[in-house]
Design a protein around this motif. Sequence first.
Motif, PDB file in Angstrom:
ATOM      1  N   ARG A 641     -31.160 -28.448 -46.172  1.00 27.82           N
ATOM      2  CA  ARG A 641     -30.238 -28.590 -47.388  1.00 27.82           C
ATOM      3  C   ARG A 641     -29.981 -27.146 -47.964  1.00 27.82           C
ATOM      4  NH1 ARG A 641     -33.817 -32.883 -50.263  1.00 27.82           N
ATOM      5  NH2 ARG A 641     -35.521 -31.390 -49.302  1.00 27.82           N
ATOM      6  N   ALA A 642     -30.327 -26.225 -47.440  1.00 28.70           N
ATOM      7  CA  ALA A 642     -30.017 -24.760 -48.130  1.00 28.70           C
ATOM      8  C   ALA A 642     -28.835 -24.326 -48.506  1.00 28.70           C
ATOM      9  CB  ALA A 642     -30.767 -23.664 -47.517  1.00 28.70           C
ATOM     10  N   ALA A 643     -27.933 -24.431 -47.424  1.00 23.64           N
ATOM     11  CA  ALA A 643     -26.500 -23.863 -47.687  1.00 23.64           C
ATOM     12  C   ALA A 643     -25.486 -25.030 -46.999  1.00 23.64           C
ATOM     13  CB  ALA A 643     -26.380 -22.605 -47.041  1.00 23.64           C
ATOM     14  N   ARG A 644     -24.207 -24.779 -47.547  1.00 23.47           N
ATOM     15  CA  ARG A 644     -23.224 -25.494 -46.839  1.00 23.47           C
ATOM     16  C   ARG A 644     -22.586 -24.656 -45.807  1.00 23.47           C
ATOM     17  NH1 ARG A 644     -19.796 -26.361 -52.307  1.00 23.47           N
ATOM     18  NH2 ARG A 644     -20.634 -24.320 -52.413  1.00 23.47           N
ATOM     19  N   SER A 645     -21.772 -25.376 -44.796  1.00 20.45           N
ATOM     20  CA  SER A 645     -21.116 -24.671 -43.737  1.00 20.45           C
ATOM     21  C   SER A 645     -20.489 -23.306 -44.066  1.00 20.45           C
ATOM     22  CB  SER A 645     -20.344 -25.749 -43.009  1.00 20.45           C
ATOM     23  OG  SER A 645     -19.311 -26.231 -43.775  1.00 20.45           O
ATOM     24  N   GLY A 646     -19.552 -23.553 -45.248  1.00 19.62           N
ATOM     25  CA  GLY A 646     -18.863 -22.393 -45.469  1.00 19.62           C
ATOM     26  C   GLY A 646     -19.691 -20.978 -45.747  1.00 19.62           C
ATOM     27  N   ARG A 647     -20.510 -21.383 -46.553  1.00 15.79           N
ATOM     28  CA  ARG A 647     -21.862 -20.351 -47.085  1.00 15.79           C
ATOM     29  C   ARG A 647     -22.228 -19.959 -45.816  1.00 15.79           C
ATOM     30  NH1 ARG A 647     -22.610 -15.984 -49.992  1.00 15.79           N
ATOM     31  NH2 ARG A 647     -24.715 -15.678 -50.537  1.00 15.79           N
ATOM     32  N   LEU A 648     -22.656 -20.643 -44.802  1.00 12.93           N
ATOM     33  CA  LEU A 648     -23.466 -20.413 -43.554  1.00 12.93           C
ATOM     34  C   LEU A 648     -22.530 -19.450 -42.719  1.00 12.93           C
ATOM     35  CD1 LEU A 648     -25.907 -20.568 -42.045  1.00 12.93           C
ATOM     36  CD2 LEU A 648     -24.992 -22.535 -40.738  1.00 12.93           C
ATOM     37  N   GLN A 649     -21.230 -19.750 -42.449  1.00 12.32           N
ATOM     38  CA  GLN A 649     -20.329 -18.788 -41.868  1.00 12.32           C
ATOM     39  C   GLN A 649     -20.189 -17.625 -42.555  1.00 12.32           C
ATOM     40  OE1 GLN A 649     -18.881 -19.535 -39.053  1.00 12.32           O
ATOM     41  NE2 GLN A 649     -18.039 -17.764 -38.701  1.00 12.32           N
ATOM     42  N   GLU A 650     -20.197 -17.373 -43.796  1.00 12.38           N
ATOM     43  CA  GLU A 650     -20.001 -16.220 -44.418  1.00 12.38           C
ATOM     44  C   GLU A 650     -21.361 -15.246 -44.035  1.00 12.38           C
ATOM     45  OE1 GLU A 650     -17.590 -17.780 -48.603  1.00 12.38           O
ATOM     46  OE2 GLU A 650     -19.595 -16.531 -48.552  1.00 12.38           O
ATOM     47  N   ARG A 651     -22.498 -15.923 -44.222  1.00 11.23           N
ATOM     48  CA  ARG A 651     -23.758 -15.168 -43.876  1.00 11.23           C
ATOM     49  C   ARG A 651     -23.822 -14.813 -42.280  1.00 11.23           C
ATOM     50  NH1 ARG A 651     -28.096 -19.150 -47.000  1.00 11.23           N
ATOM     51  NH2 ARG A 651     -27.552 -18.593 -49.127  1.00 11.23           N
ATOM     52  N   ALA A 652     -23.178 -15.555 -41.589  1.00  8.32           N
ATOM     53  CA  ALA A 652     -23.058 -15.081 -40.236  1.00  8.32           C
ATOM     54  C   ALA A 652     -22.473 -13.860 -39.958  1.00  8.32           C
ATOM     55  CB  ALA A 652     -22.762 -16.415 -39.246  1.00  8.32           C
ATOM     56  N   GLU A 653     -21.221 -13.903 -40.710  1.00  6.33           N
ATOM     57  CA  GLU A 653     -20.161 -12.840 -40.321  1.00  6.33           C
ATOM     58  C   GLU A 653     -20.909 -11.498 -41.155  1.00  6.33           C
ATOM     59  OE1 GLU A 653     -16.107 -15.218 -40.845  1.00  6.33           O
ATOM     60  OE2 GLU A 653     -16.806 -13.910 -42.563  1.00  6.33           O
ATOM     61  N   GLN A 654     -21.727 -11.612 -41.844  1.00  5.83           N
ATOM     62  CA  GLN A 654     -22.546 -10.436 -42.856  1.00  5.83           C
ATOM     63  C   GLN A 654     -23.512  -9.744 -41.871  1.00  5.83           C
ATOM     64  OE1 GLN A 654     -24.499 -11.405 -46.232  1.00  5.83           O
ATOM     65  NE2 GLN A 654     -25.313  -9.705 -46.791  1.00  5.83           N
ATOM     66  N   VAL A 655     -24.339 -10.669 -41.253  1.00  9.00           N
ATOM     67  CA  VAL A 655     -25.222 -10.474 -40.218  1.00  9.00           C
ATOM     68  C   VAL A 655     -24.489  -9.778 -38.878  1.00  9.00           C
ATOM     69  CG1 VAL A 655     -27.330 -11.179 -38.757  1.00  9.00           C
ATOM     70  CG2 VAL A 655     -27.122 -11.985 -40.993  1.00  9.00           C
ATOM     71  N   SER A 656     -23.273 -10.490 -38.559  1.00 12.00           N
ATOM     72  CA  SER A 656     -22.777  -9.663 -37.356  1.00 12.00           C
ATOM     73  C   SER A 656     -22.455  -8.239 -37.734  1.00 12.00           C
ATOM     74  CB  SER A 656     -21.754 -10.642 -36.947  1.00 12.00           C
ATOM     75  OG  SER A 656     -20.750  -9.982 -35.860  1.00 12.00           O
ATOM     76  N   ARG A 657     -21.823  -7.902 -38.834  1.00 12.92           N
ATOM     77  CA  ARG A 657     -21.386  -6.670 -39.114  1.00 12.92           C
ATOM     78  C   ARG A 657     -22.518  -5.750 -39.309  1.00 12.92           C
ATOM     79  NH1 ARG A 657     -17.880  -9.730 -42.813  1.00 12.92           N
ATOM     80  NH2 ARG A 657     -19.239  -9.155 -44.504  1.00 12.92           N
TER      81      ARG A 657
END
Length: 687
Positions: A641-657
């Motif tokens: 219950r930490a983050a919603r899917s939209g926020r999770l996608q933003e974090r994934a893009e940040q880690v990928s970069r």
Amino acid sequence: MPVPWFLLSLALGRSPVVLSLERLVGPQDATHCSPGLSCHLWDSDILCLPGDIMPAPGPVLAPTHLQTELVLRCHKETDCDLCVRVAVHLAVHGHWEEPEDEEKFGGAADPGVEEPRNASLQAQVVLSFQAYPTARCVLLEVQVPAALVQFGQSVGSVVYDCFEAALGSEVRIWSYTQPRYEKELNLTQQLPALPWLNVSADGDNVHLVLNVSEEQHFGLSLYWNQVQGPPKPRWHKNLTGPQIITLNHTDLVPCLCIQVWPLEPDSVRTNICPFREDPRAHRNLWRAARLRLLTLQSWLLDAPCSLPAEAALCWRAPGGDPCQPLVPPLSWENVTVDVLEFPLLKGHPNLCVQVNSWEKLQLQECLWADSLGPLKDDVLLLETRGPQDNRSLCALEPSGCTSLPSKASTRAARLGEYLLQDLQSGQCLQLWDDDLGALWACPMDKYIHKRWALVWLACLLFAAALSLILLLKKDHAKAAARSRAALLLYSADDSGFERLVGALASALCQLPLRVAVDLWSRRELSAQGPVAWFHAQRRQTLQEGGVVVLLFSPGAVALCSEWLQDGVSAPGAHGPHDAFRASLSCVLPDFLQGRAPGSYVGACFDRLLHPDAVPALFRTVPVFTLPSQLPDFLGALQQPRAARSGRLQERAEQVSRALQPALDSYFHPPGTPAPGRGVGPGARDGT
């Protein structure tokens, strides 16, 4: 390749001075020299190998000046080639050595040494010629009679006929002796171009205008002209004229050149490099430039063109203060597009590289941060050594270098006594050392804790009370706000894979995760031993509700298979910091007894290992491939219950970069071709 006379007329103009170019008949090269000198041209070209500069054994002939002249080498009355005649002016440099003692040689001194004016001088002069796409080197033998040998005076010149070159091309000429006693001379000349190729600007775009007949078929090529090494082709296409070709302004760099030629046998190739002084091209060049760490001491400035610049190390402290250049004691190093080395003994995450051009900072990167972790709160001590073993120490701070000991009010001055004690007891890390001084990195964490112990205690009590209140009111809010602990385990297959793991750990630290990895705890790992260190980290991580990440690689799979078959690892096959091998004795029981789901996840890198290669026992927990499954991987790491899917996608893009440069460096190391973006029309379709 003969050129029709009317094309030469178009290129050279109607000036009587230009049209009266001297004509040479025949294909043979020739040489002649000033009166009194004798010269000879070798029959064939030689390899272009300047070699190192050697000390002159006495008076030698040395090139002092280069002159060029355009001439015509004609095969027929109206079919001629443009040719570059080169004149090399020579002078006598150096002095005769004093005659040795007669007793040392057991006889009289050489009469030639006693009368130096009775000796003639000989030299082998090399002329090197480069004009894309050809390069040549010729050897001229020159002899100067004794009567003309005057120290420091010119003795005349030797003339070479001639180097053929295409209209519009840029020619580079070097001259040196063999062996080489002085730095080589060089000269660059731009030959006239044909008028049917023009470059014009239209806002952000650049137009290449080719005014040729509709029936004319021609080739067009764009390439990066290199000072050293062959040119790098960027784009090529066969066209039918006339044509207007558009280039985007972002594709312009100073060394971008254009070559055009009719699609006919032995056709003339016209070369122009019109963007050398274009401000947009220079801005694009610095945007494309990258610094890449090769080893502890060497790094590479990677850019499309040569970048005459200066580079130096700097020290970046946490808190956002500017990076402070370490000059002195270190010096600025001249750098183009080449590998540069700094005499470091150890790396440190706070060490960065600054690249300046025309006294302006163009690039700054902390190359060691990926492998050694985030910035540390360390103080850099500069040791200066003088004569008679005198030495002084100062601590680098934003306000300057504070002498130690000192009564100033800065942080380093207040802790100066403790820093000096740490330096003497060997608790500081030595980064650089030579006869003039040394650099030391000393940790500051323990002193801050001692000085502010009461303040920290009060803050901790307040935080504990506040946490208790929040826990009683909303337990799930506390769980969401706290960063989850993650223990990263991997097999140290090679240094490149360790840098890749360090980049992943640094990227995960930017998220609400507390990452533990042995790369950042080598001191504790050496003191406790791999088994004890991992056992303590695993227990703490699982007690706090964290997760253990098993990062599989070919080496990790081999170790797991070895344990599953034999129950033990091969003795003596691992180093003192191999926590992955040591951790298997604790990890395997969790999987065998069914305690792993919910506390463990697996991961591997795309193109390095397929998930099916992971032993079946470890596939009882999710195994993700990176970076293709980054969103699912981060979802498994975070708190429920930490983050919603939209926020999770933003974090994934940040880690990928953050992870992509390390992936590119690992899978495409320096010296191997990597896919790049082309320039000009048709770049995306591969033409």
